[in-house]
Design an enzyme around this catalytic site. Structure first.
Site, PDB file in Angstrom:
ATOM      1  N   ASP A  56      32.642  13.434 -39.185  1.00 20.08           N
ATOM      2  CA  ASP A  56      31.314  13.414 -38.582  1.00 20.08           C
ATOM      3  C   ASP A  56      30.212  13.061 -39.370  1.00 20.08           C
ATOM      4  O   ASP A  56      30.623  13.675 -40.687  1.00 20.08           O
ATOM      5  CB  ASP A  56      31.318  14.626 -37.561  1.00 20.08           C
ATOM      6  CG  ASP A  56      29.584  14.632 -37.032  1.00 20.08           C
ATOM      7  OD1 ASP A  56      29.883  14.889 -35.703  1.00 20.08           O
ATOM      8  OD2 ASP A  56      28.643  14.771 -37.741  1.00 20.08           O
ATOM      9  N   GLU A 115      30.846   9.623 -34.379  1.00 19.70           N
ATOM     10  CA  GLU A 115      32.171  10.062 -35.195  1.00 19.70           C
ATOM     11  C   GLU A 115      33.991  10.060 -34.718  1.00 19.70           C
ATOM     12  O   GLU A 115      33.643   9.433 -33.105  1.00 19.70           O
ATOM     13  CB  GLU A 115      32.502  12.095 -35.283  1.00 19.70           C
ATOM     14  CG  GLU A 115      32.405  12.392 -32.876  1.00 19.70           C
ATOM     15  CD  GLU A 115      31.158  13.448 -32.891  1.00 19.70           C
ATOM     16  OE1 GLU A 115      32.885  14.088 -32.419  1.00 19.70           O
ATOM     17  OE2 GLU A 115      30.736  14.193 -32.873  1.00 19.70           O
TER      18      GLU A 115
HETATM   19  N1  DCP Z   1      21.800  13.328 -30.229  1.00 19.59           N
HETATM   20  C1  DCP Z   1      20.987  13.229 -30.416  1.00 19.59           C
HETATM   21  N2  DCP Z   1      20.366  14.068 -29.342  1.00 19.59           N
HETATM   22  C2  DCP Z   1      21.293  15.471 -29.443  1.00 19.59           C
HETATM   23  C3  DCP Z   1      22.782  14.887 -30.525  1.00 19.59           C
HETATM   24  C4  DCP Z   1      22.214  14.304 -30.901  1.00 19.59           C
HETATM   25  O1  DCP Z   1      20.132  11.856 -29.877  1.00 19.59           O
HETATM   26  N3  DCP Z   1      20.864  16.297 -28.547  1.00 19.59           N
HETATM   27  C5  DCP Z   1      22.494  11.748 -31.511  1.00 19.59           C
HETATM   28  C6  DCP Z   1      21.136  12.082 -32.501  1.00 19.59           C
HETATM   29  C7  DCP Z   1      22.627  12.418 -33.854  1.00 19.59           C
HETATM   30  C8  DCP Z   1      23.359  11.788 -33.249  1.00 19.59           C
HETATM   31  O2  DCP Z   1      23.116  12.155 -31.932  1.00 19.59           O
HETATM   32  O3  DCP Z   1      22.085  11.657 -35.452  1.00 19.59           O
HETATM   33  C9  DCP Z   1      24.614  12.351 -33.869  1.00 19.59           C
HETATM   34  O4  DCP Z   1      24.889  14.078 -33.774  1.00 19.59           O
HETATM   35  P1  DCP Z   1      24.954  15.542 -34.091  1.00 19.59           P
HETATM   36  O5  DCP Z   1      25.476  16.258 -33.366  1.00 19.59           O
HETATM   37  O6  DCP Z   1      26.883  14.538 -35.243  1.00 19.59           O
HETATM   38  O7  DCP Z   1      24.289  15.370 -35.530  1.00 19.59           O
HETATM   39  P2  DCP Z   1      23.611  14.777 -36.715  1.00 19.59           P
HETATM   40  O8  DCP Z   1      24.879  13.745 -37.035  1.00 19.59           O
HETATM   41  O9  DCP Z   1      22.408  14.633 -36.561  1.00 19.59           O
HETATM   42  O10 DCP Z   1      23.740  16.480 -37.492  1.00 19.59           O
HETATM   43  P3  DCP Z   1      24.794  16.424 -37.561  1.00 19.59           P
HETATM   44  O11 DCP Z   1      24.673  16.461 -39.558  1.00 19.59           O
HETATM   45  O12 DCP Z   1      24.993  18.032 -37.729  1.00 19.59           O
HETATM   46  O13 DCP Z   1      26.175  16.069 -37.974  1.00 19.59           O
HETATM   47 CA    CA Z   2      26.768  14.187 -36.679  1.00 24.92          CA
HETATM   48 CA    CA Z   3      28.395  13.600 -33.725  1.00 26.41          CA
END
Ligand code: DCP
Ligand code: CA
Ligand code: CA
Length: 370
Positions: free
Chosen positions: A10, A111
């Site tokens: 991820d 992921e």
């Molecule tokens: N995303 C989004 N709205 C959400 C959740 C996620 O637009 N409610 C998008 C933005 C994130 C991407 O999907 O960058 C990947 O989601 P993740 O849940 O894996 O979160 P992140 O990668 O941003 O953070 P982490 O470091 O916790 O994985």
């Molecule tokens: Ca992520």
């Molecule tokens: Ca993710």
């Protein structure tokens, strides 16, 4: 059979990390990627934020107006979403990941699961090296950090990648499953959303350990047979789901009907070329290339004949594939003096993700305010 070994990758704070790389001057500042609803300059929600912003409780789903208040004392950078940028970074990273597993399955923009049972020979030390190598390669080539989980199945691998973030690498070996799961909250289990969580909380089930004390019958009564069984197994860290590439087709084709039945090469060729053009457009859009080309001839008596050729190397350009299809057509007509065609088609097989740039836009995927 060697034990199963699954890796879940991820990418860390993905959209925000892409923005940091596109604009290094924002490094170290809270970065917030926003989905503006357009009503006012502050209406909308946070899509994601980097870890500097998360220190101020600004995360996915936070209202932009709230985020601005929480970050008022900082030099926070608020940016609009730039999906083409994230798509192109994601596509290149998925190609890296695909090369590291015996089987690959992308489950989101940031992921994927890899089955490395065979290449690691079921050895955790080898799987760990594959995991470290993935981290290094993604960092070197794309300047993106990720969190990795390594475990005997997809469920545990996903929980493991989530366990230490950002830039984590967590291994759960079979004898560690129970201690790994016990203290974790039920909402960590993939698929357990607000509704299931509330129902479990109402029965005083907060942790996975609590969940494992419920009988399969009790769980089925609460959630139905399918979900109940899933939760029963998940609480024990059991999961047999295979890692399989659901998105990637292995072949694609186009078939068209001729205006009239014929065996005249000069009449059939333009129809075939048009079908090939449409097919190539499709595989280029999907970022794929192919290893073999076939033509399909459906004859006036409705029998189907095909002729195939393997290309010297994977290709996705119209000229190579069109020339190959035309040659196959010519050879087919010459070698089948009786054949009169009613329909003609073209098929490409051995499809795989083309590495490198798939279209011109990804060369120019710098930030464009929208
Ligand atoms: N995303 C989004 N709205 C959400 C959740 C996620 O637009 N409610 C998008 C933005 C994130 C991407 O999907 O960058 C990947 O989601 P993740 O849940 O894996 O979160 P992140 O990668 O941003 O953070 P982490 O470091 O916790 O994985
Ligand atoms: Ca992520
Ligand atoms: Ca993710």
């Amino acid at each position: 059979m060697a034990q199963r070994l699954i890796i879940h990758v991820d990418l860390d704070y993905f959209y925000a990390q892409c923005e940091e790389n596109a604009n290094p001057s924002i490094h170290g500042k809270p970065v917030i990627v926003c989905v503006y609803s357009g009503r006012t300059s502050e209406s909308g929600v946070v899509s994601t934020s980097n870890y500097e912003a998360r220190k101020y409780s600004v995360k996915a789903g936070t209202a932009i107006a709230t985020a601005k208040k929480l970050l008022v004392s900082t030099d926070a950078i608020f940016l609009p979403m730039n999906r083409p940028l994230y798509d192109s970074v994601s596509g290149r990273i998925m190609n890296i990941l695909r090369d590291h597993g015996d089987f690959f399955e992308q489950t989101g923009i940031d992921e994927a699961y890899l089955d490395v049972s065979e290449s690691s020979k079921g050895e955790y030390d080898v799987a760990k090296m594959i995991g470290s190598n993935i981290k290094e390669t993604i960092l070197l080539q794309e300047h993106i950090t990720c969190s990795i989980g390594i475990a005997p199945n997809k469920l545990l691998a996903k929980l493991a990648s989530n366990h230490v973030k950002p830039n984590g690498l967590t291994v759960v070996e079979p004898e560690q499953i129970h201690s790994f799961l016990d203290g974790q909250e039920v909402n960590r289990i993939p698929g357990v959303g607000k509704k299931v969580e509330e129902k479990l909380h109402a029965s005083n089930v907060k942790t996975i350990d609590d969940l494992s004390r419920l009988s399969p019958i009790a769980l089925q009564e609460m959630f139905g047979k399918k979900v109940g069984t899933y939760l029963f197994l998940a609480a024990r860290g059991e999961d047999n789901e295979p890692v399989q590439d659901k998105e990637l087709p292995t072949q694609m084709s186009r078939i068209g009907t001729l205006k009239e039945n014929t065996r005249d090469y000069n009449v059939i060729r333009p129809v075939l070329s048009e079908l090939t053009r449409s097919l190539i457009e499709k595989i280029q859009d999907e970022g794929l290339n192919c290893k073999s080309v076939s033509i399909i001839a459906i004859l006036s008596n409705l029998t189907i004949q095909t002729r195939s050729r393997t290309l010297e190397s994977h290709a996705k350009d119209l000229r190579t594939i069109d020339e190959c299809a035309q040659q196959l057509l010519r050879e087919f007509i010459e070698s089948s003096p009786e054949a009169v065609l009613r329909r003609v088609g073209v098929k490409v097989t051995g499809l795989s993700k083309s590495s490198g740039q798939t279209n011109i836009e990804s060369f120019f995927s710098t930030k464009v305010p929208r």
